[in-house]
Motif scaffolding. Structure first.
Motif, PDB file in Angstrom:
ATOM      1  N   TRP A 225     158.079  53.157 -22.315  1.00 34.41           N
ATOM      2  CA  TRP A 225     159.151  53.959 -22.877  1.00 34.41           C
ATOM      3  C   TRP A 225     160.198  54.183 -21.807  1.00 34.41           C
ATOM      4  CZ3 TRP A 225     154.966  56.083 -20.645  1.00 34.41           C
ATOM      5  CH2 TRP A 225     155.110  57.210 -19.867  1.00 34.41           C
ATOM      6  N   THR A 226     161.372  54.581 -22.244  1.00 30.60           N
ATOM      7  CA  THR A 226     162.482  54.839 -21.333  1.00 30.60           C
ATOM      8  C   THR A 226     162.668  56.343 -21.185  1.00 30.60           C
ATOM      9  OG1 THR A 226     163.561  52.784 -21.982  1.00 30.60           O
ATOM     10  CG2 THR A 226     164.944  54.452 -20.934  1.00 30.60           C
ATOM     11  N   VAL A 227     162.706  56.791 -19.944  1.00 33.47           N
ATOM     12  CA  VAL A 227     162.945  58.200 -19.654  1.00 33.47           C
ATOM     13  C   VAL A 227     164.406  58.489 -19.977  1.00 33.47           C
ATOM     14  CG1 VAL A 227     162.960  59.976 -17.860  1.00 33.47           C
ATOM     15  CG2 VAL A 227     161.211  58.176 -17.824  1.00 33.47           C
TER      16      VAL A 227
ATOM     17  N   GLN B 263     162.430  68.024 -18.711  1.00 30.38           N
ATOM     18  CA  GLN B 263     162.219  69.467 -18.659  1.00 30.38           C
ATOM     19  C   GLN B 263     163.473  70.071 -18.034  1.00 30.38           C
ATOM     20  OE1 GLN B 263     162.062  70.521 -15.324  1.00 30.38           O
ATOM     21  NE2 GLN B 263     160.002  70.056 -14.529  1.00 30.38           N
ATOM     22  N   PRO B 264     163.603  71.398 -17.974  1.00 32.24           N
ATOM     23  CA  PRO B 264     164.860  72.012 -17.515  1.00 32.24           C
ATOM     24  C   PRO B 264     165.363  71.548 -16.151  1.00 32.24           C
ATOM     25  CG  PRO B 264     163.513  73.656 -18.586  1.00 32.24           C
ATOM     26  CD  PRO B 264     162.659  72.409 -18.484  1.00 32.24           C
ATOM     27  N   ALA B 265     164.498  71.087 -15.259  1.00 33.34           N
ATOM     28  CA  ALA B 265     164.954  70.639 -13.943  1.00 33.34           C
ATOM     29  C   ALA B 265     165.518  69.216 -13.971  1.00 33.34           C
ATOM     30  CB  ALA B 265     163.806  70.729 -12.933  1.00 33.34           C
ATOM     31  N   GLY B 266     165.568  68.601 -15.153  1.00 34.68           N
ATOM     32  CA  GLY B 266     166.161  67.271 -15.270  1.00 34.68           C
ATOM     33  C   GLY B 266     165.231  66.122 -14.936  1.00 34.68           C
ATOM     34  N   ILE B 267     163.924  66.342 -14.996  1.00 37.73           N
ATOM     35  CA  ILE B 267     162.942  65.264 -14.767  1.00 37.73           C
ATOM     36  C   ILE B 267     162.048  65.138 -16.002  1.00 37.73           C
ATOM     37  CG2 ILE B 267     162.959  65.507 -12.251  1.00 37.73           C
ATOM     38  CD1 ILE B 267     160.346  67.112 -12.484  1.00 37.73           C
ATOM     39  N   GLN B 268     161.354  64.011 -16.076  1.00 35.94           N
ATOM     40  CA  GLN B 268     160.444  63.740 -17.187  1.00 35.94           C
ATOM     41  C   GLN B 268     159.505  64.934 -17.399  1.00 35.94           C
ATOM     42  OE1 GLN B 268     159.478  60.412 -19.209  1.00 35.94           O
ATOM     43  NE2 GLN B 268     159.181  62.373 -20.200  1.00 35.94           N
ATOM     44  N   HIS B 269     159.418  65.413 -18.616  1.00 35.29           N
ATOM     45  CA  HIS B 269     158.535  66.537 -18.951  1.00 35.29           C
ATOM     46  C   HIS B 269     157.075  66.079 -18.866  1.00 35.29           C
ATOM     47  CE1 HIS B 269     156.614  69.721 -21.229  1.00 35.29           C
ATOM     48  NE2 HIS B 269     157.759  70.395 -21.214  1.00 35.29           N
TER      49      HIS B 269
ATOM     50  N   THR C 231     160.299  61.728 -12.155  1.00 35.11           N
ATOM     51  CA  THR C 231     161.103  60.614 -12.652  1.00 35.11           C
ATOM     52  C   THR C 231     162.253  61.166 -13.485  1.00 35.11           C
ATOM     53  OG1 THR C 231     159.104  59.257 -12.785  1.00 35.11           O
ATOM     54  CG2 THR C 231     161.017  58.463 -13.971  1.00 35.11           C
ATOM     55  N   ARG C 232     163.462  60.702 -13.201  1.00 32.30           N
ATOM     56  CA  ARG C 232     164.641  61.135 -13.950  1.00 32.30           C
ATOM     57  C   ARG C 232     165.112  60.096 -14.952  1.00 32.30           C
ATOM     58  NH1 ARG C 232     166.687  65.681 -11.908  1.00 32.30           N
ATOM     59  NH2 ARG C 232     166.185  66.220  -9.770  1.00 32.30           N
ATOM     60  N   GLU C 233     164.846  58.812 -14.656  1.00 31.76           N
ATOM     61  CA  GLU C 233     165.351  57.735 -15.516  1.00 31.76           C
ATOM     62  C   GLU C 233     164.514  56.488 -15.305  1.00 31.76           C
ATOM     63  OE1 GLU C 233     168.808  56.273 -12.382  1.00 31.76           O
ATOM     64  OE2 GLU C 233     169.377  57.346 -14.191  1.00 31.76           O
ATOM     65  N   GLY C 234     164.767  55.506 -16.132  1.00 31.54           N
ATOM     66  CA  GLY C 234     164.080  54.227 -15.996  1.00 31.54           C
ATOM     67  C   GLY C 234     163.011  54.022 -17.060  1.00 31.54           C
ATOM     68  N   THR C 235     162.402  52.853 -17.013  1.00 34.76           N
ATOM     69  CA  THR C 235     161.348  52.495 -17.954  1.00 34.76           C
ATOM     70  C   THR C 235     160.001  52.691 -17.282  1.00 34.76           C
ATOM     71  OG1 THR C 235     162.773  50.894 -19.061  1.00 34.76           O
ATOM     72  CG2 THR C 235     160.392  50.632 -19.378  1.00 34.76           C
ATOM     73  N   LEU C 236     159.117  53.400 -17.969  1.00 37.55           N
ATOM     74  CA  LEU C 236     157.771  53.629 -17.469  1.00 37.55           C
ATOM     75  C   LEU C 236     156.784  52.810 -18.294  1.00 37.55           C
ATOM     76  CD1 LEU C 236     157.844  57.487 -16.907  1.00 37.55           C
ATOM     77  CD2 LEU C 236     158.325  55.664 -15.270  1.00 37.55           C
ATOM     78  N   THR C 237     155.732  52.349 -17.635  1.00 38.99           N
ATOM     79  CA  THR C 237     154.697  51.550 -18.290  1.00 38.99           C
ATOM     80  C   THR C 237     153.366  52.260 -18.144  1.00 38.99           C
ATOM     81  OG1 THR C 237     155.882  49.504 -17.788  1.00 38.99           O
ATOM     82  CG2 THR C 237     153.537  49.307 -18.314  1.00 38.99           C
TER      83      THR C 237
ATOM     84  N   ILE D 120     150.192  55.434 -15.340  1.00 39.27           N
ATOM     85  CA  ILE D 120     151.608  55.288 -15.686  1.00 39.27           C
ATOM     86  C   ILE D 120     152.385  54.950 -14.421  1.00 39.27           C
ATOM     87  CG2 ILE D 120     153.651  56.451 -16.616  1.00 39.27           C
ATOM     88  CD1 ILE D 120     151.665  58.248 -18.216  1.00 39.27           C
ATOM     89  N   THR D 121     153.137  53.857 -14.476  1.00 41.75           N
ATOM     90  CA  THR D 121     153.903  53.395 -13.313  1.00 41.75           C
ATOM     91  C   THR D 121     155.386  53.264 -13.664  1.00 41.75           C
ATOM     92  OG1 THR D 121     153.399  51.094 -13.888  1.00 41.75           O
ATOM     93  CG2 THR D 121     151.950  52.149 -12.286  1.00 41.75           C
ATOM     94  N   ASP D 122     156.206  53.327 -12.606  1.00 43.50           N
ATOM     95  CA  ASP D 122     157.640  53.147 -12.796  1.00 43.50           C
ATOM     96  C   ASP D 122     157.995  51.669 -12.646  1.00 43.50           C
ATOM     97  OD1 ASP D 122     157.758  52.620 -10.036  1.00 43.50           O
ATOM     98  OD2 ASP D 122     158.720  54.529  -9.545  1.00 43.50           O
ATOM     99  N   GLU D 123     159.284  51.375 -12.694  1.00 46.49           N
ATOM    100  CA  GLU D 123     159.765  49.991 -12.623  1.00 46.49           C
ATOM    101  C   GLU D 123     159.444  49.317 -11.291  1.00 46.49           C
ATOM    102  OE1 GLU D 123     163.574  50.327 -15.621  1.00 46.49           O
ATOM    103  OE2 GLU D 123     163.791  51.043 -13.561  1.00 46.49           O
ATOM    104  N   ASN D 124     159.161  50.108 -10.266  1.00 44.51           N
ATOM    105  CA  ASN D 124     158.807  49.562  -8.952  1.00 44.51           C
ATOM    106  C   ASN D 124     157.299  49.489  -8.739  1.00 44.51           C
ATOM    107  OD1 ASN D 124     161.533  49.258  -8.055  1.00 44.51           O
ATOM    108  ND2 ASN D 124     161.617  51.469  -7.776  1.00 44.51           N
ATOM    109  N   GLY D 125     156.535  49.756  -9.800  1.00 45.60           N
ATOM    110  CA  GLY D 125     155.087  49.689  -9.706  1.00 45.60           C
ATOM    111  C   GLY D 125     154.443  50.907  -9.067  1.00 45.60           C
ATOM    112  N   ARG D 126     155.240  51.960  -8.829  1.00 47.19           N
ATOM    113  CA  ARG D 126     154.694  53.171  -8.216  1.00 47.19           C
ATOM    114  C   ARG D 126     153.997  54.028  -9.279  1.00 47.19           C
ATOM    115  NH1 ARG D 126     160.082  55.291  -5.400  1.00 47.19           N
ATOM    116  NH2 ARG D 126     160.667  54.990  -7.572  1.00 47.19           N
TER     117      ARG D 126
END
Length: 142
Positions: free
Chosen positions: A38-40, A46-52, A91-97, A116-122
């Motif tokens: 999915w795409t963040v 959440q209110p701080a601007g990061i993935q809830h 995470t603020r943006e990007g596609t997560l797997t 769950i990892t980000d686009e950089n595999g982290r």
């Protein structure tokens, strides 16, 4: 185990309801692994601007439940009885797997791990879900 036709039918039903609300798209489905992404976006912040964190918990629950259902097949249904999800990286943006794999599958319960990892595999989040295998499906919700 679910046969190929049943798996194809299940893939058509996935990504609806709540999964559709968060934009979860399933990319792989088998009794041994489920993957989705999915795409963040700001509507998931959440209110701080990061993935809830609730989104992570929901994805972990969804993938584990789908994997457990595929494995159990026509023998019944599964219900989640415990979800333990850790949040490791904001995470603020990007596609997560997300990728779910079984840790234990028994007669009455299953335990699945979801990473769950980000686009950089982290690794940004990981969780475990314990599922109860319900073979008397008429009793669910009674």
């Amino acid at each position: 185990m679910v046969d190929t036709a049943e798996t194809a039918e299940m893939m058509k039903r996935l990504g609806t309801g709540f999964d559709a609300t968060i934009g979860l798209e399933y990319t792989e489905l088998s009794p041994d692994r489920v993957k989705a992404q999915w795409t963040v976006k700001p509507t998931l912040h959440q209110p701080a601007g990061i993935q809830h964190g609730g989104v992570y918990c929901s994805v972990v629950e969804s993938l584990a439940s789908v994997g457990g259902t595929v494995w159990l097949g026509e023998r019944g249904h599964v219900v989640g009885v415990n979800n333990n999800t850790d949040f490791l990286r904001a995470t603020r943006e990007g596609t997560l797997t997300a990728e779910a794999t079984p840790i234990h599958r028994g007669r009455t319960q299953q335990l699945w791990e979801v990473r769950i990892t980000d686009e950089n595999g982290r690794l940004v989040s990981k969780g475990q879900v314990r599922l109860a295998n319900i073979t008397e499906v008429a009793k669910i919700g009674n």
